[in-house]
Design an enzyme around this catalytic site. Structure first.
Site, PDB file in Angstrom:
ATOM      1  N   SER A  15     -13.204  19.060 -72.219  1.00 61.20           N
ATOM      2  CA  SER A  15     -11.947  18.709 -72.890  1.00 61.20           C
ATOM      3  C   SER A  15     -12.181  17.841 -74.121  1.00 61.20           C
ATOM      4  O   SER A  15     -11.678  18.134 -75.214  1.00 61.20           O
ATOM      5  CB  SER A  15     -11.026  17.977 -71.909  1.00 61.20           C
ATOM      6  OG  SER A  15     -10.754  18.778 -70.797  1.00 61.20           O
ATOM      7  N   SER A  36     -23.983  22.837 -73.278  1.00 57.62           N
ATOM      8  CA  SER A  36     -23.223  22.783 -72.023  1.00 57.62           C
ATOM      9  C   SER A  36     -23.890  23.690 -71.005  1.00 57.62           C
ATOM     10  O   SER A  36     -24.557  24.660 -71.375  1.00 57.62           O
ATOM     11  CB  SER A  36     -21.782  23.235 -72.273  1.00 57.62           C
ATOM     12  OG  SER A  36     -21.109  23.524 -71.074  1.00 57.62           O
ATOM     13  N   ARG A  37     -23.691  23.403 -69.725  1.00 54.14           N
ATOM     14  CA  ARG A  37     -24.310  24.221 -68.681  1.00 54.14           C
ATOM     15  C   ARG A  37     -23.397  25.336 -68.192  1.00 54.14           C
ATOM     16  O   ARG A  37     -23.803  26.143 -67.364  1.00 54.14           O
ATOM     17  CB  ARG A  37     -24.714  23.334 -67.503  1.00 54.14           C
ATOM     18  CG  ARG A  37     -23.547  22.657 -66.817  1.00 54.14           C
ATOM     19  CD  ARG A  37     -23.997  21.735 -65.707  1.00 54.14           C
ATOM     20  NE  ARG A  37     -22.856  21.136 -65.026  1.00 54.14           N
ATOM     21  CZ  ARG A  37     -22.959  20.334 -63.988  1.00 54.14           C
ATOM     22  NH1 ARG A  37     -24.142  20.010 -63.511  1.00 54.14           N
ATOM     23  NH2 ARG A  37     -21.884  19.834 -63.419  1.00 54.14           N
ATOM     24  N   ASP A  38     -22.150  25.387 -68.670  1.00 53.54           N
ATOM     25  CA  ASP A  38     -21.155  26.339 -68.151  1.00 53.54           C
ATOM     26  C   ASP A  38     -21.026  27.533 -69.088  1.00 53.54           C
ATOM     27  O   ASP A  38     -20.374  27.463 -70.132  1.00 53.54           O
ATOM     28  CB  ASP A  38     -19.802  25.636 -67.991  1.00 53.54           C
ATOM     29  CG  ASP A  38     -18.798  26.471 -67.211  1.00 53.54           C
ATOM     30  OD1 ASP A  38     -18.834  27.709 -67.344  1.00 53.54           O
ATOM     31  OD2 ASP A  38     -17.986  25.883 -66.476  1.00 53.54           O
ATOM     32  N   GLU A  39     -21.638  28.666 -68.718  1.00 58.15           N
ATOM     33  CA  GLU A  39     -21.643  29.829 -69.604  1.00 58.15           C
ATOM     34  C   GLU A  39     -20.246  30.439 -69.760  1.00 58.15           C
ATOM     35  O   GLU A  39     -19.943  31.039 -70.805  1.00 58.15           O
ATOM     36  CB  GLU A  39     -22.624  30.883 -69.102  1.00 58.15           C
ATOM     37  CG  GLU A  39     -22.325  31.416 -67.715  1.00 58.15           C
ATOM     38  CD  GLU A  39     -23.295  32.517 -67.305  1.00 58.15           C
ATOM     39  OE1 GLU A  39     -23.840  33.191 -68.199  1.00 58.15           O
ATOM     40  OE2 GLU A  39     -23.496  32.699 -66.099  1.00 58.15           O
ATOM     41  N   LYS A  85     -17.499  13.281 -64.013  1.00 60.48           N
ATOM     42  CA  LYS A  85     -16.397  12.366 -64.304  1.00 60.48           C
ATOM     43  C   LYS A  85     -15.438  12.147 -63.133  1.00 60.48           C
ATOM     44  O   LYS A  85     -14.620  11.228 -63.175  1.00 60.48           O
ATOM     45  CB  LYS A  85     -15.591  12.897 -65.498  1.00 60.48           C
ATOM     46  CG  LYS A  85     -16.410  13.149 -66.751  1.00 60.48           C
ATOM     47  CD  LYS A  85     -15.541  13.698 -67.868  1.00 60.48           C
ATOM     48  CE  LYS A  85     -16.335  13.984 -69.131  1.00 60.48           C
ATOM     49  NZ  LYS A  85     -17.169  15.177 -69.010  1.00 60.48           N
ATOM     50  N   LYS A 127     -13.575   3.258 -66.063  1.00 58.95           N
ATOM     51  CA  LYS A 127     -14.100   3.057 -64.703  1.00 58.95           C
ATOM     52  C   LYS A 127     -15.335   2.162 -64.676  1.00 58.95           C
ATOM     53  O   LYS A 127     -15.748   1.704 -63.603  1.00 58.95           O
ATOM     54  CB  LYS A 127     -14.448   4.404 -64.063  1.00 58.95           C
ATOM     55  CG  LYS A 127     -13.324   5.449 -64.064  1.00 58.95           C
ATOM     56  CD  LYS A 127     -12.193   5.075 -63.154  1.00 58.95           C
ATOM     57  CE  LYS A 127     -11.180   6.189 -62.997  1.00 58.95           C
ATOM     58  NZ  LYS A 127     -10.497   6.603 -64.236  1.00 58.95           N
ATOM     59  N   ARG A 261      -7.375   7.207 -52.757  1.00 57.09           N
ATOM     60  CA  ARG A 261      -8.601   7.930 -52.427  1.00 57.09           C
ATOM     61  C   ARG A 261      -9.806   6.990 -52.477  1.00 57.09           C
ATOM     62  O   ARG A 261      -9.730   5.901 -53.067  1.00 57.09           O
ATOM     63  CB  ARG A 261      -8.804   9.080 -53.420  1.00 57.09           C
ATOM     64  CG  ARG A 261      -7.688  10.104 -53.416  1.00 57.09           C
ATOM     65  CD  ARG A 261      -7.889  11.154 -54.485  1.00 57.09           C
ATOM     66  NE  ARG A 261      -7.841  10.566 -55.833  1.00 57.09           N
ATOM     67  CZ  ARG A 261      -7.994  11.267 -56.950  1.00 57.09           C
ATOM     68  NH1 ARG A 261      -8.210  12.564 -56.887  1.00 57.09           N
ATOM     69  NH2 ARG A 261      -7.946  10.679 -58.124  1.00 57.09           N
ATOM     70  N   GLU A 264     -10.798   4.557 -55.606  1.00 57.94           N
ATOM     71  CA  GLU A 264      -9.722   4.529 -56.594  1.00 57.94           C
ATOM     72  C   GLU A 264      -9.124   3.126 -56.713  1.00 57.94           C
ATOM     73  O   GLU A 264      -9.093   2.365 -55.750  1.00 57.94           O
ATOM     74  CB  GLU A 264      -8.635   5.520 -56.178  1.00 57.94           C
ATOM     75  CG  GLU A 264      -7.720   5.943 -57.301  1.00 57.94           C
ATOM     76  CD  GLU A 264      -6.814   7.093 -56.883  1.00 57.94           C
ATOM     77  OE1 GLU A 264      -6.474   7.909 -57.750  1.00 57.94           O
ATOM     78  OE2 GLU A 264      -6.446   7.178 -55.702  1.00 57.94           O
TER      79      GLU A 264
END
Length: 337
Positions: A15, A36-39, A85, A127, A261, A264
């Protein structure tokens, strides 16, 4: 600053990474390498950017030291946005978070130094401040690695800095797409605690300020973006009201608390009191200088003044009204069609 430069964006199909790419293309870079690792995301982004001849898509993972080193050859600037993330995912898979958010960051640092990169700008998160979860702890370590790199880089010219910000509206895995899907399907809108406040900004706003921080950085700083604060429950209520105002059949959704959660927080922090003592600010951001530096006077960006001694927390900031939340969603194109 970016004209005719070779730029590497890790996590470049995510994003934030993809929006950094879109904005960089307006500055006429020589080449942008999207790492990036996402084809599948590569394929989708290639379709979007098909008219541009100066983008390259590199499949790889920052965990792979040799691959990131090869991807960094002849690069001038790195925007490091690759990370694990998600808080719950990191809680249940802590060493996977370490591999990406700690070891992966060190691989990027060493690749930058080895290849004499001009600047590295790493994307961080709220965070990291007083972390209570694995994701925050690993991202805090990544910030410390980036700051320390400025002091052990030797004769390398690389300038290292971080940009820290809160939640990004509409990003993958964020609450807004989830809430909208629940409302459209008539399911309960689930949030963990109605007291919860968050810093929130649109993807283009955050990415624009990342580029500005890259321009300002002189070494070792953490740039903290000033962001609006809102109650998550009022965000959910605004989306539900928008849906009911636009559709003939009202949604049967109710807002339901599910409980906090693992890892959190009720509120988020972007800067501690101790950090504020080393900080300067303008109307858009803080610049926190490294605790490893003795003298930072020469590094103060133009237009910045000494910051007040104060933590920057979503608990203490005045939250947006529901009208202001509506306007923010409208300007970000995140309301219902």
């Amino acid at each position: 600053m970016f004209k005719d430069k070779t730029i590497l964006v890790t996590g470049g199909t995510g994003s934030i990474g993809s929006e950094i790419v879109r904005q960089l293309l307006n500055h006429n870079p020589k080449v942008i390498r999207i790492f990036s690792r996402d084809e599948s995301k590569h394929f989708e982004f290639q379709q979007e950017l098909s008219e541009y001849k100066n983008v390259r898509f590199l499949v790889g993972d920052i965990r792979d030291k040799e691959r990131i080193n090869y991807a960094t050859k002849d690069v001038d600037i790195i925007f490091h946005a690759a990370a694990l993330k998600h808080v719950p995912s990191s809680e249940y898979n802590p060493f996977e978070a370490v591999k990406t958010n700690v070891i992966g960051v060190q691989n990027v640092i060493e690749a930058a130094i080895n290849n004499n990169v001009e600047k590295v700008v790493a994307i961080s998160t709220d965070k990291v401040v007083n972390p209570t979860n694995t994701m925050g702890a690993t991202k805090l370590l990544s910030e410390r690695l980036i700051s320390a790199a400025e002091h052990y880089k030797g004769n390398a010219k690389t300038v290292f800095s971080c940009v820290r910000f809160g939640n990004v509206m509409g990003s993958r895995g964020s609450v807004i797409p989830l809430f909208k899907r629940q409302i459209e399907e008539g399911r309960d809108v689930t949030l963990t605690d109605k007291r919860m406040t968050r810093f929130m900004m649109s993807i283009p706003q955050a990415s624009k300020l990342v580029l500005k921080a890259a321009e300002l950085s002189s070494g070792g700083e953490i740039y903290v973006l000033k962001m609006p604060v809102l109650y998550i429950t009022e965000l959910a209520e605004t989306l539900l009201e928008d849906f009911n105002n636009k559709r003939k059949s009202k949604s049967s959704s109710s807002i339901v608390e599910t409980g906090i959660r693992p890892g959190e927080k009720i509120y988020e922090e972007l800067m501690t009191i101790e950090e504020s003592e080393r900080a300067y600010d303008n109307d858009k951001m803080y610049a926190i200088f490294s605790h490893l530096s003795d003298n930072t006077q020469h590094s103060i960006p133009k237009g910045f003044k000494k910051a007040e001694r104060n933590a920057y927390s979503s608990k203490d900031e005045k939250p947006l009204t529901k009208q202001e939340i509506f306007k923010l969603l409208e300007n970000s194109g995140l309301l219902f069609n």
